[in-house]
Design an enzyme around this catalytic site. Structure first.
Site, PDB file in Angstrom:
ATOM      1  N   SER A  32       0.791  -1.235   0.000  1.00 44.87           N
ATOM      2  CA  SER A  32       0.000   0.000   0.000  1.00 44.87           C
ATOM      3  C   SER A  32       0.820   1.281   0.000  1.00 44.87           C
ATOM      4  O   SER A  32       0.247   2.378  -0.036  1.00 44.87           O
ATOM      5  CB  SER A  32      -0.952   0.017   1.202  1.00 44.87           C
ATOM      6  N   LYS A  35      -0.191   3.742  -2.578  1.00 44.28           N
ATOM      7  CA  LYS A  35      -1.262   4.734  -2.472  1.00 44.28           C
ATOM      8  C   LYS A  35      -0.744   6.172  -2.415  1.00 44.28           C
ATOM      9  O   LYS A  35      -1.487   7.106  -2.725  1.00 44.28           O
ATOM     10  CB  LYS A  35      -2.145   4.418  -1.266  1.00 44.28           C
ATOM     11  N   SER A  89      -5.686   3.245   4.754  1.00 43.78           N
ATOM     12  CA  SER A  89      -5.222   2.349   3.688  1.00 43.78           C
ATOM     13  C   SER A  89      -6.339   1.514   3.081  1.00 43.78           C
ATOM     14  O   SER A  89      -6.152   0.337   2.768  1.00 43.78           O
ATOM     15  CB  SER A  89      -4.102   1.433   4.212  1.00 43.78           C
TER      16      SER A  89
END
Length: 260
Positions: A32, A35, A89
């Site tokens: 993640s 992101k 997240s």
């Protein structure tokens, strides 16, 4: 000092000196941490952040079937989707940001490739917006560049350093979301940017910019065996910045770069 993370890099932002590195040029999955790139590309598009976007069936994780606290059918603003993607997240929120990007997912991926080139992240490959794909890969060296670029976006810096936020979802109830990084809001820690990540392939990952003992530093930790091990590494890096002895437990040794 010894690190649990298999790949790491710490850079003093004032001098540009590398304070620590460990397998920093090896290409590995980044989960993640992706992101942060998703957020930059969305903000670069100048899309209306107050526009309502819906969470749709296609935003669900079909790769790893991860859970989400955002029900399909929820209608939230693009800004709220960005908050959910960065702070807690949330994968559906990140997927919705790519899907509703001006021109759709295809245009989103073109913008990501252009951003990688612009930032000089030549060893980074991103297939999709969430980080669920193990094909989203990078190096600690490249991720330092991404962290420093992301920190220049006030929206990203603000969101990733919030401890919690409350957003109204599909059922009309307010739901509280918390930052996935336990060091955000911790006494004695001035966190300027933060993003965690985890998949089985990537292990536990962390990007942070911090200010400790008057020093600003960017740190990247990749593939720690557990979130507690990742936290221990971050705490010990904090102690290094403060010129205190480390309290690290078992872990593979790393190279402490000394500058004459």
């Amino acid at each position: 000092m010894r690190l649990n993370s298999q790949h790491a890099m710490v850079v003093d932002e004032r001098s540009g000196q590398i304070l620590l590195e460990k397998n920093a040029s090896e290409v590995v999955p980044i989960a993640s941490l992706t992101k942060l790139m998703t957020a930059m590309v969305v903000l670069d598009s100048k899309a209306n952040m107050d526009e309502k976007i819906s969470i749709e069936e296609e935003d669900k994780d079909q790769l790893k079937h991860s859970r989400s606290h955002v029900p399909v059918g929820s209608s939230i603003t693009r800004r709220e989707a960005l908050q959910l993607a960065l702070m807690s997240s949330d994968n559906r929120a990140a997927a919705s940001l790519a899907r509703t990007y001006p021109g759709g997912n295809g245009a989103f991926m073109v913008a990501v490739k252009s951003k990688l080139i612009a930032l000089g992240m030549g060893h980074t490959f991103i297939r999709e917006a969430t980080g669920l794909s193990p094909e989203n890969t990078s190096t600690a060296v490249d991720l330092v560049k991404m962290a420093q670029a992301a920190s220049r976006y006030p929206e990203i810096a603000d969101i990733t350093t919030d401890s919690e936020d409350t957003i109204s979802l599909k059922d009309g109830r307010n739901r509280e979301f918390h930052n996935t990084n336990r060091l955000v809001g911790k006494k004695g820690w001035d966190v300027l940017l933060s993003k965690t990540g985890f998949t089985n392939e990537a292990g536990n990952c962390l990007i942070m910019r911090v200010k400790l003992a008057g020093k600003k530093a960017t740190l990247v930790l990749l593939n720690a065996r557990a979130s507690s091990a990742r936290l221990m590494d971050a705490l010990n890096i904090g102690r290094l910045l403060e010129n205190k002895p480390a309290e690290s437990k078992a872990g593979k040794s790393l190279r402490h770069v000394r500058h004459r």
